[in-house]
Design an enzyme around this catalytic site. Structure first.
Site, short mmCIF file in Angstrom:
data_model
loop_
_atom_site.label_atom_id
_atom_site.label_comp_id
_atom_site.label_asym_id
_atom_site.label_seq_id
_atom_site.Cartn_x
_atom_site.Cartn_y
_atom_site.Cartn_z
N ASP A 279 0.87 -1.17 0.00
CA ASP A 279 0.00 0.00 0.00
C ASP A 279 0.91 1.23 0.00
O ASP A 279 2.13 1.13 0.17
CB ASP A 279 -0.96 -0.01 1.19
CG ASP A 279 -2.19 0.87 0.92
OD1 ASP A 279 -2.13 1.72 0.01
OD2 ASP A 279 -3.21 0.72 1.61
C1 NOJ Z 1 -3.92 4.04 0.10
C2 NOJ Z 1 -5.12 3.14 0.21
O1 NOJ Z 1 -5.08 2.42 1.42
C3 NOJ Z 1 -5.21 2.15 -0.94
O2 NOJ Z 1 -6.42 1.46 -0.82
C4 NOJ Z 1 -5.10 2.86 -2.25
O3 NOJ Z 1 -5.26 1.96 -3.30
C5 NOJ Z 1 -3.75 3.56 -2.29
N1 NOJ Z 1 -3.68 4.53 -1.23
C6 NOJ Z 1 -3.48 4.23 -3.64
O4 NOJ Z 1 -4.24 5.37 -3.76
#
Ligand code: NOJ
Length: 747
Positions: A279
């Site tokens: 993530d």
């Molecule tokens: C953080 C989020 O937790 C995740 O779900 C998302 O895909 C990413 N950022 C990218 O934006």
């Protein structure tokens, strides 16, 4: 085998490998190996680096050219995507195209209901269609990868990201997750309108303590196996191309460094050959967790655990080479990661077709896209109360008051994660009702409150006056999008601002009070429920929410949505979910309240069972619940056998009758319980459901086929198997289903 006109060949074929015109598996493996053998260590590490675009093309272009970036996120424009692909394909040494990722969560331009709303449809075919359209629209701009579906089991309405989930049930989450993966990816990833899916967040992120985002989780191994992992396994089996590691630490181990789950379970056990992406900075956040001392240790721990691409953290690009030289990371680990990345790029057909047509803007908001958005919104709305058949409203009303901060809130209706959806395209309930009925009825519109958190009651008198003058009042309340989603958790899930006061005031004067709650989570709405003659719950519905609500209110269609999550009466009941274990002292439906307890009553006077003295035992609404304008009866359950072996299929039949006045669809649900297990088993588990349409007065024999293998779980010995013994099966319209039979699974 798929024939394509190779862009690489048009471009003079800088890279021999990219001229091959197939996406056949073994062929892809050969191409991957060949390309890998030509790559320098720096180029390999570059593939493992993902960077976000912020309009900073000048800064990123030289990095792409140098092969230091293998994927971008947040490019959502065909011209920009093509420009980056051109640099990667034509100017970098090996001409490797880019993965371009974006959070396309519930639609790209055409916005569908938030995933929690989509789950309420209990209609996986429809969910698949929504994802297909999202992929169609997104891929037109050069996006080839979405970070969805989110498969985090969510038992906590305080957690803002419950909006992005399919709710609390692993079965429903698995079914919907597979539907979304299939929708995004299509029959073949190399189709121009397919994009790679990314089930997330692996794993357990939804169990964040106190519903506070990013918080620690404490999921023990068997619960991990039986509740949190299954939807991911379903999605992987359906061919999901990538997976994202989560932010949370579980039992002290950040998920982005959890080798046991990322490598042993995902890779070795489930044979996942796609990409594991971290993530956003979940790698470097391990420093704040206190799990790594610096970026270098972050890179070592993440890559060795199995994370192939680092989203934004920059620890890989900075430190992996050094770590290889020091022997702390093996070159095989890097090679395996790059294999996974290249494999997806080949599977997507990016070597042959890195570019998109820049003149494809007419794919957005097409009539058929909006039609599906309308259908999804309609099927996701849940009728929670309908006293004296208040709904549907007569089309012959003389006057109608439309009130509330959510009646005409085009942005709020779209929900969380709508980077690309435009509020100018949203049809609100006010628009929709006016469009249809302005000619025939007098419509008074008063907001009462400007927005959901508004505490200023100075405009109440207008709303009251409107309600007083109208045959019926429809009040639209709920929560704004910004109160939901990532990093937007709440400790109190009552209606915000002065909305409760507005309900009270309108109750006093309305001839009929219909409340529509639009929210990104279950809110605690006991008071509003009591005040309303009828109440519809709509999760944030997206572009076409208004027309869907209008059609339901006036009986053009009949509600069929069912709750994908248990609704608590009070926040203190959380976590409250249908598939809980029994305590040794289960309460017997008691709802004794503190104010009913006599003074100085004996300690044992209430029976020493498990419930809250001030909230009772029951939730406000159980999982699976949802009313209709008609009524359904369930009768005559029959099993084909009462003794089955674990390789047989149990056939459960029953009669469903539409006993009311409307033709309508019912979501019939099948639940089971293993009565005695090697570990305590949930009191009910959803195992199947169907949407059945019946005309008023019609009966139908409904059949469920339940392969006994579906009853397998990880027991005390840590093995997944069906345990022999007694079970119960129920059918019904919600998780309180009462029509059931016992059966035995025998050797
Ligand atoms: C953080 C989020 O937790 C995740 O779900 C998302 O895909 C990413 N950022 C990218 O934006």
């Amino acid at each position: 085998m798929k024939k394509r006109v190779s862009v690489a060949s048009i471009l003079g074929c800088t890279l021999l490998l990219s001229c091959t015109q197939t996406t056949d598996k073994s062929d892809i493996d050969l191409r991957v190996e060949k390309l890998l053998s030509q790559m320098t260590l720096e180029e390999k590490i570059g593939q493992m680096n993902q960077i976000s675009f912020w309009g900073n093309s000048e800064e990123l272009a030289p990095q792409v050219k140098a092969g230091n970036i293998g994927s971008l996120l947040n490019v959502a424009d065909a011209t920009i995507a093509n420009a980056f692909q051109k640099i990667a394909v034509e100017e970098s040494r090996l001409g490797i195209p880019l993965l371009i990722g974006r959070d396309v969560i519930h639609g790209f331009k055409t916005i569908f209901p938030i995933p929690l709303g989509q789950a309420a449809t209990f209609n996986p075919e429809l969910v698949k269609e929504c994802a297909q359209i999202a992929a169609l629209e997104a891929s037109a701009t050069g996006i080839n990868w979405t970070f969805a579906p989110m498969l985090d089991i969510s038992r906590d309405a305080r957690w803002g990201r419950i909006a992005e989930s399919f709710g609390e049930c692993p079965y429903l989450t698995g079914v919907m997750g597979v539907a979304m993966v299939n929708g995004f990816q299509g029959d073949n990833l190399s189709n121009k309108t397919s994009i790679a899916a990314c089930p997330k967040h692996f794993v357990g992120y939804g169990a964040a303590e106190a519903g506070k985002d990013y918080n620690s989780t404490n999921i023990p191994p068997l619960l991990m196996r039986n509740l949190y992992l299954p939807p991911f396994e379903d999605a992987i089996n359906a061919g999901a191309a990538t997976i994202m590691s989560a932010f949370n630490d579980n039992d002290g181990i950040p998920m982005t460094a959890n080798k046991e789950l990322l490598t042993n379970v995902l890779r070795k056990e489930w044979k996942f050959d796609g990409i594991i992406v971290s993530d956003w900075t979940s790698t470097t956040e391990m420093i704040m967790h206190g799990f790594a001392k610096d970026d270098k240790e972050v890179a070592e721990k993440s890559v060795n655990a199995g994370v192939n691409i680092e989203m934004m953290g920059m620890s890989y690009i900075t430190h992996l080479k050094e770590l290889i030289n020091e022997g702390k990371v093996k070159i095989n680990t890097i090679d395996d990661a790059v294999r996974n990345i290249l494999r997806l790029k080949f599977r997507l057909g990016l070597f042959e077709n890195p570019y998109v047509d820049e003149d494809q803007q007419n794919v957005f908001y097409k009539e058929e896209n909006l039609k599906i958005a309308h259908k999804a919104a309609e099927e996701s709305i849940i009728l929670l109360k309908n006293n004296n058949n208040t709904l549907p409203l007569s089309k012959n009303l003389n006057s109608l008051a439309i009130i509330g901060p959510m009646a005409d809130a085009p942005h709020e209706q779209l929900g969380t994660w709508i980077f690309d959806g435009e509020k100018s395209k949203t049809i609100t309930p006010l628009n929709a009702i006016k469009n249809k009925y302005d000619e025939t009825m007098q419509i008074f519109y008063e907001k009462g409150l400007e927005f959901s958190r508004d505490r200023d009651k100075s405009q109440f008198w207008r709303a009251v006056q409107a309600a007083q003058s109208a045959d019926a009042t429809i009040l639209f309340i709920g929560e704004e999008s910004i109160l939901t989603g990532e990093a937007h958790s709440l400790a109190d899930i009552n209606l915000k601002g002065a909305q409760k006061d507005l309900v009270r005031e309108l109750k006093k004067v309305s001839k009929k009070l219909i409340i529509v709650v639009m929210a990104g989570r279950p809110l605690t709405i006991s008071d509003e429920l009591e005040a309303a003659d009828a109440l519809l719950y709509s999760f944030h519905l997206g572009t076409m929410g208004g027309t869907a609500i209008a059609d339901l209110l006036f009986g053009e269609t009949v509600p069929s949505g069912k709750l994908p999550v248990t609704f608590p009466k009070e926040v203190g009941q959380i976590p409250i979910y249908y598939n809980h274990n029994n305590t040794g002292r289960p309460a017997d439906n008691t709802e004794t309240h503190i104010y009913d307890i006599p003074l100085e009553a004996e300690q044992t006077s209430l029976g020493m069972t498990s419930f809250h003295l001030d909230a009772g035992l029951k939730p406000l609404f159980p999982f699976g619940f949802g009313l209709s304008y008609t009524t359904f009866e369930y009768d005559f359950i029959k099993l084909n056998k009462h003794e089955v072996t674990d390789n047989e299929t149990l056939i459960v039949t029953f009669t469903l009758t539409n006993t009311g006045d409307f033709d309508a669809t019912e979501v019939v649900q099948l639940y089971t319980r293993q009565l005695v297990g090697s570990i305590v088993r949930p009191v009910k588990e959803l195992k199947a459901f169907q949407r059945i349409f019946l005309k008023s007065g019609e009966s139908q024999k409904v059949t469920f086929s339940l392969p006994i293998q579906e009853l397998a779980f990880f027991g005390i010995d840590g093995q997944r198997k069906v345990e022999h013994g007694s079970f119960k099966v129920w059918v019904g319209g919600d998780s309180n289903a009462k029509l059931g039979e016992e059966f035995m699974v025998v050797r």
